[in-house]
Design a protein around this motif. Structure first.
Motif, short mmCIF file in Angstrom:
data_model
loop_
_atom_site.label_atom_id
_atom_site.label_comp_id
_atom_site.label_asym_id
_atom_site.label_seq_id
_atom_site.Cartn_x
_atom_site.Cartn_y
_atom_site.Cartn_z
N VAL A 109 1.04 -0.87 0.07
CA VAL A 109 0.10 -0.20 -0.41
C VAL A 109 1.15 1.01 -0.31
CG1 VAL A 109 -1.65 1.05 1.29
CG2 VAL A 109 -1.92 -1.37 0.86
N ALA A 110 1.78 0.99 1.01
CA ALA A 110 2.73 2.13 0.75
C ALA A 110 3.40 2.57 -0.10
CB ALA A 110 4.02 1.98 1.99
N SER A 111 4.15 1.27 -0.79
CA SER A 111 4.80 1.56 -2.02
C SER A 111 3.36 1.96 -3.79
CB SER A 111 5.13 0.02 -2.89
OG SER A 111 3.95 -0.98 -3.22
N GLN A 135 2.34 6.32 -7.29
CA GLN A 135 1.47 7.54 -7.43
C GLN A 135 2.37 8.69 -7.32
OE1 GLN A 135 -2.12 6.72 -4.97
NE2 GLN A 135 -3.12 5.30 -6.27
N GLN A 136 2.61 8.95 -6.40
CA GLN A 136 3.72 10.11 -6.34
C GLN A 136 4.55 10.14 -7.31
OE1 GLN A 136 4.90 10.13 -2.71
NE2 GLN A 136 3.36 10.56 -1.23
N LEU A 139 5.88 12.57 -12.39
CA LEU A 139 6.70 12.46 -13.74
C LEU A 139 5.76 13.98 -14.17
CD1 LEU A 139 8.72 11.35 -16.14
CD2 LEU A 139 6.60 9.72 -15.94
N MET A 140 4.31 13.29 -14.11
CA MET A 140 3.64 13.83 -15.36
C MET A 140 3.84 15.33 -14.57
SD MET A 140 0.19 12.13 -14.07
CE MET A 140 -1.13 13.26 -14.73
N GLN A 141 3.86 16.47 -13.15
CA GLN A 141 4.43 17.92 -13.14
C GLN A 141 5.58 18.00 -13.95
OE1 GLN A 141 4.32 17.78 -8.60
NE2 GLN A 141 2.69 17.99 -8.38
#
Length: 129
Positions: free
Chosen positions: A48-50, A55-56, A61-63
């Motif tokens: 879950v943490a990974s 997601q972060q 990457l999108m930013q």
């Protein structure tokens, strides 16, 4: 009332569960243990943490891609200013011994040199016309 006209003890309201020894006190602790799910091992909590980390990373990457698109639409000079501004953020951590900041700073310097050359060629073109 049942079919014979007598009120029987077998009506749904009067049915009680029968135990083999009704005089023995019983607790519902056994039932709670059956209905309680087992504890989740720590190994299963790590993904879950990974997933959150992934997601972060995807958001970062999108930013970064959006920033690159914005930079590509800007002039070479404004791109150069943005790169120099980013390089300024890595100077102190580099002095403090951060290897990642030093690598980013090196890449920034290379990128800035390329942009300086492109700015010079742009200036020469505009001076000719």
């Amino acid at each position: 009332m049942n079919e014979d006209g007598e009120s029987g003890s077998n009506s749904p309201a009067n049915i009680t569960p029968s135990f083999s020894n009704p005089g023995t006190p019983r607790s519902d602790a056994g039932l709670d243990m059956i209905n309680t799910p087992p504890p989740v091992p720590a190994q299963l909590q790590r993904p879950v943490a990974s997933v959150n980390q992934q997601q972060q990373q995807q958001q970062l990457l999108m930013q970064h891609q959006q920033q690159l698109q914005q930079l590509q639409s800007q002039s070479k000079y404004s791109q150069l200013l943005a790169v120099i501004e980013d390089m300024g953020r890595d100077i102190r951590p580099t002095y403090a011994g951060s290897r990642t900041s030093a690598e980013r700073l090196k890449r920034g310097i290379v990128h800035a040199r390329i942009l300086v050359r492109e700015c010079l060629t742009e200036c020469e073109r505009s001076a000719r016309s």
